[in-house]
Design a protein around this motif. Structure first.
Motif, PDB file in Angstrom:
ATOM      1  N   ALA A   1       0.831  -1.212   0.000  1.00 26.71           N
ATOM      2  CA  ALA A   1       0.000   0.000   0.000  1.00 26.71           C
ATOM      3  C   ALA A   1       0.862   1.258   0.000  1.00 26.71           C
ATOM      4  CB  ALA A   1      -0.931  -0.001   1.213  1.00 26.71           C
TER       5      ALA A   1
ATOM      6  N   LEU B   1      -6.321   1.396   2.574  1.00 33.50           N
ATOM      7  CA  LEU B   1      -6.834   0.516   1.521  1.00 33.50           C
ATOM      8  C   LEU B   1      -8.310   0.206   1.749  1.00 33.50           C
ATOM      9  CD1 LEU B   1      -4.147  -2.262   0.845  1.00 33.50           C
ATOM     10  CD2 LEU B   1      -4.673  -0.237  -0.533  1.00 33.50           C
TER      11      LEU B   1
ATOM     12  N   THR C   1     -11.115  -2.453   0.316  1.00 33.40           N
ATOM     13  CA  THR C   1     -11.037  -3.742  -0.359  1.00 33.40           C
ATOM     14  C   THR C   1     -12.408  -4.315  -0.656  1.00 33.40           C
ATOM     15  OG1 THR C   1      -8.916  -4.177   0.691  1.00 33.40           O
ATOM     16  CG2 THR C   1     -10.103  -6.087  -0.138  1.00 33.40           C
TER      17      THR C   1
ATOM     18  N   SER D   1      -8.462  -3.678  -4.356  1.00 27.99           N
ATOM     19  CA  SER D   1      -8.321  -2.626  -3.348  1.00 27.99           C
ATOM     20  C   SER D   1      -7.979  -1.326  -4.044  1.00 27.99           C
ATOM     21  CB  SER D   1      -7.203  -2.966  -2.358  1.00 27.99           C
ATOM     22  OG  SER D   1      -7.520  -4.079  -1.593  1.00 27.99           O
TER      23      SER D   1
ATOM     24  N   ARG E   1      -6.293   2.531  -2.998  1.00 30.98           N
ATOM     25  CA  ARG E   1      -5.686   3.353  -1.953  1.00 30.98           C
ATOM     26  C   ARG E   1      -6.479   4.644  -1.837  1.00 30.98           C
ATOM     27  NH1 ARG E   1       0.123   5.848  -1.144  1.00 30.98           N
ATOM     28  NH2 ARG E   1      -0.207   6.592   0.966  1.00 30.98           N
TER      29      ARG E   1
END
Length: 175
Positions: free
Chosen positions: A116, A154, A156, A169, A171
């Motif tokens: 991430a 994140l 998801t 996912s 960001r």
């Protein structure tokens, strides 16, 4: 080009590149996915990371023309060590991993956090798993992947598709 494995086709389709992004592939094995991406999108650049020296060598050989063009960088490293391998400033628009088991065999929050950290705000990640027990992904595998990806920044989503588990996912834009 030979028939594209279903799991790789699904990863690329769900990643949905526009064609100008910087892409990070984790655990790319022999380099099939980056070959397809770079063949399909001539302005795309990719970094392929694998912890196996053999896989790194296979990816480099398979995609030598892209390495020579400067569109592909291949690095031997573990996903947990991305910053050491790529540098703290390396950011990517898209990331993918196909059948990379670290996210479902144990809680891999450290690895997910490292990944991430290298996605730019708004960047997308796609993990695809072809599960050995056939057409219906096991819920426990999906739960484990989601727990691994439960890191700050994140968001998801999980879906089952044609015997695959597809985890995407994004960001957060806030970083």
């Amino acid at each position: 080009m030979a028939r594209v494995p279903t799991r790789i086709d699904a990863a690329i389709r769900h990643l949905d590149p526009a064609g100008t992004e910087r892409v990070l592939e984790i655990g790319g094995g022999t380099g099939v996915a980056v070959e397809i991406l770079l063949d399909t999108f001539p302005r795309l650049t990719c970094t392929a990371v694998d912890r196996s020296a053999r896989a790194v060598d296979q990816t480099r050989r398979r995609n030598a023309r892209f390495v020579e063009e400067g569109r592909l960088t291949v690095v031997e490293a573990d996903v947990a060590d991305l910053t050491a391998a790529l540098g703290a400033d390396a950011t990517f628009d898209l990331a993918l991993a196909v059948n990379v088991n670290v996210f479902w065999t144990r809680q891999a929050v450290h690895e997910a956090g490292a990944l991430a950290a290298h996605l730019r705000p708004g960047g997308r990640l796609c993990l695809v798993y072809e599960l050995p027990d056939g057409r219906r992904p096991r819920e426990d595998v999906a739960d484990r992947v989601v727990r691994s990806l439960d890191v700050p920044g994140l968001r998801t989503a999980v879906r089952a598709e044609d015997g695959l588990l597809v985890v995407t996912s994004r960001r957060d834009l806030g970083g």
